[in-house]
Design an enzyme around this catalytic site. Structure first.
Site, PDB file in Angstrom:
ATOM      1  N   CYS A 113       0.818  -1.226   0.000  1.00 36.42           N
ATOM      2  CA  CYS A 113       0.000   0.000   0.000  1.00 36.42           C
ATOM      3  C   CYS A 113       0.845   1.267   0.000  1.00 36.42           C
ATOM      4  O   CYS A 113       0.368   2.330  -0.379  1.00 36.42           O
ATOM      5  CB  CYS A 113      -0.953  -0.006   1.188  1.00 36.42           C
ATOM      6  SG  CYS A 113      -2.107  -1.378   1.116  1.00 36.42           S
ATOM      7  N   HIS A 250      -3.388   7.465   2.314  1.00 32.04           N
ATOM      8  CA  HIS A 250      -3.766   6.136   1.816  1.00 32.04           C
ATOM      9  C   HIS A 250      -5.168   5.823   2.329  1.00 32.04           C
ATOM     10  O   HIS A 250      -5.503   6.096   3.481  1.00 32.04           O
ATOM     11  CB  HIS A 250      -2.764   5.098   2.328  1.00 32.04           C
ATOM     12  CG  HIS A 250      -3.179   3.689   2.019  1.00 32.04           C
ATOM     13  ND1 HIS A 250      -3.599   3.307   0.764  1.00 32.04           N
ATOM     14  CD2 HIS A 250      -3.259   2.580   2.802  1.00 32.04           C
ATOM     15  CE1 HIS A 250      -3.902   2.013   0.798  1.00 32.04           C
ATOM     16  NE2 HIS A 250      -3.714   1.557   2.014  1.00 32.04           N
ATOM     17  N   ASN A 280      -9.996  -0.014  -0.394  1.00 28.09           N
ATOM     18  CA  ASN A 280      -8.538   0.075  -0.333  1.00 28.09           C
ATOM     19  C   ASN A 280      -7.976  -0.451  -1.655  1.00 28.09           C
ATOM     20  O   ASN A 280      -8.063  -1.642  -1.935  1.00 28.09           O
ATOM     21  CB  ASN A 280      -8.045  -0.758   0.857  1.00 28.09           C
ATOM     22  CG  ASN A 280      -6.536  -0.713   1.033  1.00 28.09           C
ATOM     23  OD1 ASN A 280      -5.818  -0.248   0.151  1.00 28.09           O
ATOM     24  ND2 ASN A 280      -6.069  -1.201   2.157  1.00 28.09           N
TER      25      ASN A 280
HETATM   26  O1  UT7 Z   1      -3.767  -0.920   3.445  1.00 26.09           O
HETATM   27  C1  UT7 Z   1      -2.962  -1.653   4.282  1.00 26.09           C
HETATM   28  C2  UT7 Z   1      -3.241  -1.352   5.669  1.00 26.09           C
HETATM   29  N1  UT7 Z   1      -4.430  -2.022   6.098  1.00 26.09           N
HETATM   30  C3  UT7 Z   1      -5.180  -1.441   6.999  1.00 26.09           C
HETATM   31  O2  UT7 Z   1      -4.902  -0.312   7.357  1.00 26.09           O
HETATM   32  C4  UT7 Z   1      -6.324  -2.192   7.619  1.00 26.09           C
HETATM   33  C5  UT7 Z   1      -6.269  -1.974   9.097  1.00 26.09           C
HETATM   34  N2  UT7 Z   1      -7.340  -2.626   9.818  1.00 26.09           N
HETATM   35  C6  UT7 Z   1      -8.617  -2.250   9.730  1.00 26.09           C
HETATM   36  O3  UT7 Z   1      -8.977  -1.397   8.956  1.00 26.09           O
HETATM   37  C7  UT7 Z   1      -9.605  -2.871  10.683  1.00 26.09           C
HETATM   38  O4  UT7 Z   1      -8.904  -3.580  11.686  1.00 26.09           O
HETATM   39  C8  UT7 Z   1     -10.611  -3.816   9.989  1.00 26.09           C
HETATM   40  C9  UT7 Z   1     -11.586  -2.995   9.151  1.00 26.09           C
HETATM   41  C10 UT7 Z   1      -9.885  -4.812   9.116  1.00 26.09           C
HETATM   42  C11 UT7 Z   1     -11.426  -4.546  11.044  1.00 26.09           C
HETATM   43  O5  UT7 Z   1     -12.056  -3.635  11.928  1.00 26.09           O
HETATM   44  P1  UT7 Z   1     -11.949  -3.835  13.504  1.00 26.09           P
HETATM   45  O6  UT7 Z   1     -12.762  -2.789  14.123  1.00 26.09           O
HETATM   46  O7  UT7 Z   1     -10.484  -3.886  13.850  1.00 26.09           O
HETATM   47  O8  UT7 Z   1     -12.651  -5.214  13.702  1.00 26.09           O
HETATM   48  P2  UT7 Z   1     -12.060  -6.583  14.298  1.00 26.09           P
HETATM   49  O9  UT7 Z   1     -11.042  -7.168  13.381  1.00 26.09           O
HETATM   50  O10 UT7 Z   1     -11.674  -6.320  15.711  1.00 26.09           O
HETATM   51  O11 UT7 Z   1     -13.345  -7.488  14.248  1.00 26.09           O
HETATM   52  C12 UT7 Z   1     -14.494  -7.216  15.059  1.00 26.09           C
HETATM   53  C13 UT7 Z   1     -15.525  -8.311  14.810  1.00 26.09           C
HETATM   54  C14 UT7 Z   1     -14.936  -9.717  14.874  1.00 26.09           C
HETATM   55  O12 UT7 Z   1     -15.905 -10.549  15.483  1.00 26.09           O
HETATM   56  P3  UT7 Z   1     -15.724 -10.986  17.037  1.00 26.09           P
HETATM   57  O13 UT7 Z   1     -14.390 -11.687  17.079  1.00 26.09           O
HETATM   58  O14 UT7 Z   1     -15.739  -9.696  17.800  1.00 26.09           O
HETATM   59  O15 UT7 Z   1     -16.898 -11.851  17.257  1.00 26.09           O
HETATM   60  C15 UT7 Z   1     -14.809 -10.095  13.425  1.00 26.09           C
HETATM   61  O16 UT7 Z   1     -14.883 -11.493  13.214  1.00 26.09           O
HETATM   62  O17 UT7 Z   1     -16.070  -8.151  13.480  1.00 26.09           O
HETATM   63  C16 UT7 Z   1     -15.993  -9.410  12.808  1.00 26.09           C
HETATM   64  N3  UT7 Z   1     -15.844  -9.165  11.393  1.00 26.09           N
HETATM   65  C17 UT7 Z   1     -16.875  -8.944  10.562  1.00 26.09           C
HETATM   66  N4  UT7 Z   1     -18.190  -8.901  10.769  1.00 26.09           N
HETATM   67  C18 UT7 Z   1     -18.990  -8.643   9.718  1.00 26.09           C
HETATM   68  C19 UT7 Z   1     -14.675  -9.089  10.674  1.00 26.09           C
HETATM   69  N5  UT7 Z   1     -14.967  -8.840   9.399  1.00 26.09           N
HETATM   70  C20 UT7 Z   1     -16.318  -8.743   9.297  1.00 26.09           C
HETATM   71  C21 UT7 Z   1     -17.196  -8.483   8.235  1.00 26.09           C
HETATM   72  N6  UT7 Z   1     -18.515  -8.439   8.496  1.00 26.09           N
HETATM   73  N7  UT7 Z   1     -16.761  -8.255   6.970  1.00 26.09           N
END
Ligand code: UT7
Length: 323
Positions: A113, A250, A280
């Site tokens: 990225c 980004h 992204n």
């Molecule tokens: O470009 C390169 C750099 N990349 C980034 O900058 C990405 C950085 N990370 C992020 O943007 C975020 O961490 C995400 C958008 C990927 C995830 O958001 P989050 O607020 O950190 O969520 P999380 O990973 O803590 O997940 C929360 C919950 C989980 O369920 P439990 O374990 O709390 O029951 C996930 O399994 O949300 C669940 N989850 C989803 N639910 C519905 C993860 N993906 C999804 C989804 N739909 N697509």
């Protein structure tokens, strides 16, 4: 003093729009979750006929047109991509051929990225060293091809597209009022490589592989890394957040962008956002956002523009440019 001035900018997006609701039949997710956690509402997905090379070529042609130049005027092409058409040759060389350019040199850069920020910096150094006068810098990706479409934690986040700029060496006075690249800062730290990677490659599995990410772990580091390199370019140039006219980050997650701008003290109305419509797009995200903000008249000649990116590796970097 020589400065690398942005003379033109262009972009290209696949025509197919995939909205959040379109994922509801594919994985266990919802429009509400995706919007709340990321700010993404839709993204573009390449058709079978569209590739990193074809999108990159279209963005390059648009940038050349806006610069009122032809491929004959270009000395080099630097393409930032993690989704090349083939393992080799470099997709930049394919774009060179598509543009009918048989002089100069072309190569790919891989910093995921952060690729466009890396490519801009490397192109700037070629210009400052007198190795090239005009460089076409492209960020082009087809991440849809390396997504695991059964993994809801990644497949909803990414999109396809390309953006490009033409950099041209012009004499400046050596002050921050010069047009062109004023400062840049690049970083990487391979100890984070397992937090965002592709689980295949020519020398390991012999396959292309799929993107894997520990999103929460990436999120945890993102804001600190982004603000670190931005503070470095501010210090190099002797400017502060108040001097910035436009912040073009980004586009991975609206929450990361908002938190970074808040921490730096950059007003919300100075932040260019495309993540809602593009998702992204990795190395394409910054030039896509630049092309939009220049195209609609927000970014104007003389504006101080701050670019930033962070991604797999981890890699991260920032570039300060006077438009
Ligand atoms: O470009 C390169 C750099 N990349 C980034 O900058 C990405 C950085 N990370 C992020 O943007 C975020 O961490 C995400 C958008 C990927 C995830 O958001 P989050 O607020 O950190 O969520 P999380 O990973 O803590 O997940 C929360 C919950 C989980 O369920 P439990 O374990 O709390 O029951 C996930 O399994 O949300 C669940 N989850 C989803 N639910 C519905 C993860 N993906 C999804 C989804 N739909 N697509």
């Amino acid at each position: 003093m020589m400065r690398s001035v942005v003379r033109g900018v262009g972009s290209a997006l696949p025509s197919r729009v995939m909205r959040n609701a379109d994922f509801e039949g594919i994985v266990d997710t919802s429009d509400e979750w995706i919007v709340q956690r990321t700010g993404i509402r839709e993204r573009r997905i390449a058709s079978d006929a569209e590739t990193t090379a074809s999108l990159g070529e279209a963005a390059a042609r648009a940038a050349l047109a806006s610069a009122e130049l032809t491929p004959d005027d270009i000395d080099a092409i630097v393409l930032a991509t993690s989704t090349p058409n083939n393992t080799f040759p470099a997709t930049a060389v394919e774009i060179q051929e598509r543009l009918g350019m048989h002089h100069g040199f072309a190569f790919d850069m891989q910093a995921v990225c952060s690729g466009f920020v890396y490519a801009l910096t490397v192109a700037d150094l070629h210009i400052l060293a007198g190795k090239a006068r005009r460089v076409l810098v492209i960020g082009a990706e087809t991440f849809s091809r390396i997504l695991d479409w059964t993994d809801r934690t990644t497949c909803v986040l990414f999109g396809d597209g390309a953006g490009a700029v033409v950099l041209e060496g012009q004499e400046g006075a050596g002050t921050t009022t010069d047009r062109g690249i004023i400062a840049s800062s690049l970083r990487s730290d391979g100890s984070h490589k397992e937090k965002l990677y592709v689980d295949g490659g020519p020398s390991t599995t012999g396959t292309v592989g799929h993107l894997r990410m520990e999103g929460r772990e990436v999120f945890k580091h993102a804001v600190a890394m982004i603000t670190d390199v931005i503070e470095d370019v501010f210090a190099q140039a002797g400017v502060t957040a108040a001097d910035i006219d436009w912040f073009v980050p980004h586009q991975a997650n609206k929450r990361i962008i908002d938190a970074s701008a808040r921490k730096l003290g950059i007003a919300e109305e100075k932040v260019v956002i495309t993540v809602d419509r593009h998702g992204n797009t990795s190395a394409a995200s910054v030039p896509l956002a630049l092309a939009e903000a220049v195209g609609d008249g927000r970014i104007k000649k003389g504006d101080l523009v701050l670019l930033e990116a962070m991604g797999g590796g981890f890699t991260w970097g920032a570039v300060l440019v006077r438009w």
